[in-house]
Write an enzyme that holds these catalytic residues in place. Structure first.
Site: not given
Length: 325
Positions: A41, A266
């Site tokens: 993920r 991120c």
């Protein structure tokens, strides 16, 4: 689908067993650590090229085969925002469900939660942040408002018997605010815990933290939340991930997030590449005599597979030293 080449030298077998050398300080560490593998993920969500669904499924199955107890499988986010995760339902339905392995999925809102449950999710994860500006820029609301949005998910999850894991971003620094107060991290963590999150992962989103900062932050959080409900999620942007993880271990934290081959970062934090590589974490923990249940050889094979599929070099130092990828 990409195939795995036999790139792992057999000399690694002896290395991977890592006959742990006992030291006088080992007693200060947990005897066992749960590793939460976030590569499928968090590691893949920022890849520019769409990774084929069969590759994602095979990666998750290989990670399960390696003995990882938790593999975060995908994110039920809008494909408009994260196109890489558009196949979330196919991935969750397509993976082998290994006995004893949990496959949490990220659910950013109630619509995502409903879709995850429909696809068979047994555990979900929600995201908060310790930075007001980070929260404002990402989802255009305050921290308190963001947590209120998750209340519906937590209530529905409780009714359905589904576990909820919480994440707190920017615990050691923010790309917009800079330094973050440990008291603020403790406040947000306490709220997630009181709302019903069984475990809260504290994330150094941009990887600026040092062992000293980690110690100060955890000292504040541990006054509000039991250590058994905490995990750490370290990024290696400044080369501090293992050192920060070791500090958390010394403070009693026994759940660690990491990503195979060090994939990911991120999407909202510029320069925040480099999750802690699972291979490097397993190697360090084995050397400390800490049980993980992970087979390093099989883990390295999973890392080799995904790096070959992505046509990229591994970020794991252990893999670099042994696999020559």
């Amino acid at each position: 689908m990409a195939t795995v080449k036999k790139v792992l030298p057999r000399r690694l077998v002896g290395l991977a067993t890592l006959r742990a050398v006992s030291t006088s300080s080992v007693g200060t560490f947990p005897k066992q650590v749960k590793i939460v593998e976030v590569g499928p993920r968090d590691g893949l969500q920022n890849e520019k090229n769409i990774v084929p669904t069969p590759v994602k499924i095979k990666l998750i199955d290989m990670l399960s085969e390696a003995g990882l107890p938790v593999v975060e499988a995908t994110s039920f986010v809008s494909p408009k925002w994260v196109p890489q995760m558009a196949d979330h339902a196919e991935v969750l339905k397509g993976i082998q469900k290994f006995p004893g392995v949990n496959y949490p999925v990220l659910t950013p809102n109630f619509k995502g939660f409903q879709a995850a449950v429909a696809a068979g999710a047994k555990e979900v994860a929600i995201f908060g942040a310790a930075s007001e500006l980070f929260t404002k820029k990402n989802i255009n609301c305050s921290i308190d408002e963001s947590l209120q949005r998750f209340d519906e998910i937590l209530k529905a999850a409780r009714a359905a018997g589904i576990s909820v894991r919480g994440y707190v971003s920017c615990v050691l620094g923010c790309p917009y605010e800079g330094k973050i107060s440990p008291a603020k991290v403790a406040e947000v963590t306490k709220k997630l815990y009181s709302m019903g999150c069984y475990e809260i992962s504290l994330g150094d989103t941009i990887g600026v933290g040092t062992p000293g900062a980690m110690k100060d932050m955890l000292s504040a959080v541990l006054q509000e939340v039991p250590v058994t409900a905490l995990a750490v999620h370290c990024h290696d942007t400044y080369g501090q991930a293992l050192a920060n993880t070791l500090t958390a271990l010394q403070m009693g934290v026994s759940v660690m997030d990491s990503s195979v081959a060090g994939l990911g970062g991120c999407p909202y934090a510029q320069g925040a590449s480099g999750n802690l590589a699972t291979e490097d974490l397993v190697y360090m923990l084995a050397g400390l005599g800490i049980h993980t249940g992970v087979n390093l050889q099989k883990l390295l094979e999973a890392g080799a597979f995904i790096c070959q599929a992505l046509n990229r070099r591994t970020n794991s130092k252990v893999a670099q030293a042994t696999c020559k990828l």
